[in-house]
Write a protein that holds these residues in place. Structure first.
Motif: not given
Length: 255
Positions: A184, A232, A235, A240, A242, A244-245, A247-249, A254
């Protein structure tokens, strides 16, 4: 034309001025690295500007959509050819930028009787470790500038305004490597860089002061306003890239 080199130089200068003028309105794009990977972000627009090139490679561009697409396809084809004929380890940002992109862009820029590429990009490679991350700023004339490892934690920036890029590049040199406690924090810093580079007043204030001033504007912006991608490191040996959304960031739990 060969017998009159000054006319060629004049044509090149006019061509450079035309491209810079066309890129002026482009939205900034920023990159920062840390753990668990590399964040690429820009303000969301009608056309996506951040692309996956290979498992651990990505490119963020500004410029004309048709030119970005041509160069994106070229980079993807080269990366997959290298991966097929050699090995995954041979698919590197250095090889793609120095052996292909830079050469092709320089040749296209100097062909003064054809339309120039309206293009500028940030090309990044995710390393197995943070120290092996690489970032490359590649310009329309084939010139490039690089940053590696922890130096990338200070951020890399491209903008339609060349003077903004030069100011940022000069002032970041006085910063030490930045330590990020969370994904974040990395995202918020990247957004600050984008907002700072979008401000008409940025050239009048220092980078530190400018980043402090844009904090107030972050209260009225949302994550949905930005196109954000994470390479990421968890991975690294797979895909790797991905998108971002929240929850991920780390902006929400989640579900």
């Amino acid at each position: 034309m060969i017998e009159e080199p000054y006319r060629w130089l004049e044509a090149i200068a006019n061509r450079r001025e035309y491209i810079e003028d066309q890129l002026q309105a482009a939205l900034p794009l920023a990159v920062v690295n840390g753990e668990p990977g590399i964040i690429l972000a820009t303000k969301r627009a009608g056309t996506p500007k951040i692309y996956e090139i290979y498992d651990h490679l990505a490119m963020g561009c500004i410029g004309h959509p048709a030119d970005m697409e041509k160069i994106r396809q070229s980079a993807i084809e080269l990366a997959h050819l290298e991966g097929f004929t050699r090995s995954r380890e041979d698919v590197s940002a250095r090889r793609i930028v120095t052996y292909s992109l830079a050469v092709g862009l320089k040749n296209a820029f100097e062909q003064i009787f054809s339309a120039p590429f309206l293009f500028r990009c940030l090309f990044v490679e995710l390393g197995e470790k943070l120290e092996k991350d690489e970032g490359w700023i590649v310009d329309y004339d084939g010139s490039y500038w690089t940053s590696f490892g922890r130096d990338m934690s200070k951020g890399l920036l491209i903008s339609g305004k060349k003077e903004i890029m030069e100011k940022f590049r000069t002032e970041r040199e006085s910063l030490g490597p930045l330590e990020w406690k969370s994904l974040k924090e990395m995202v918020l810093y990247t957004i600050k860089l984008i907002l700072w580079a979008s401000e008409p007043e940025s050239l009048k204030s220092t980078l530190t002061e400018g980043l402090r001033l844009v904090e107030e504007k972050m209260e009225v912006t949302t994550l949905a306003d930005y196109e954000i991608v994470l390479l990421d490191r968890n991975y690294y040996d797979r895909q790797s890239f991905t998108v971002g959304n929240d929850a991920l960031l780390g902006f929400s739990s989640p579900s």
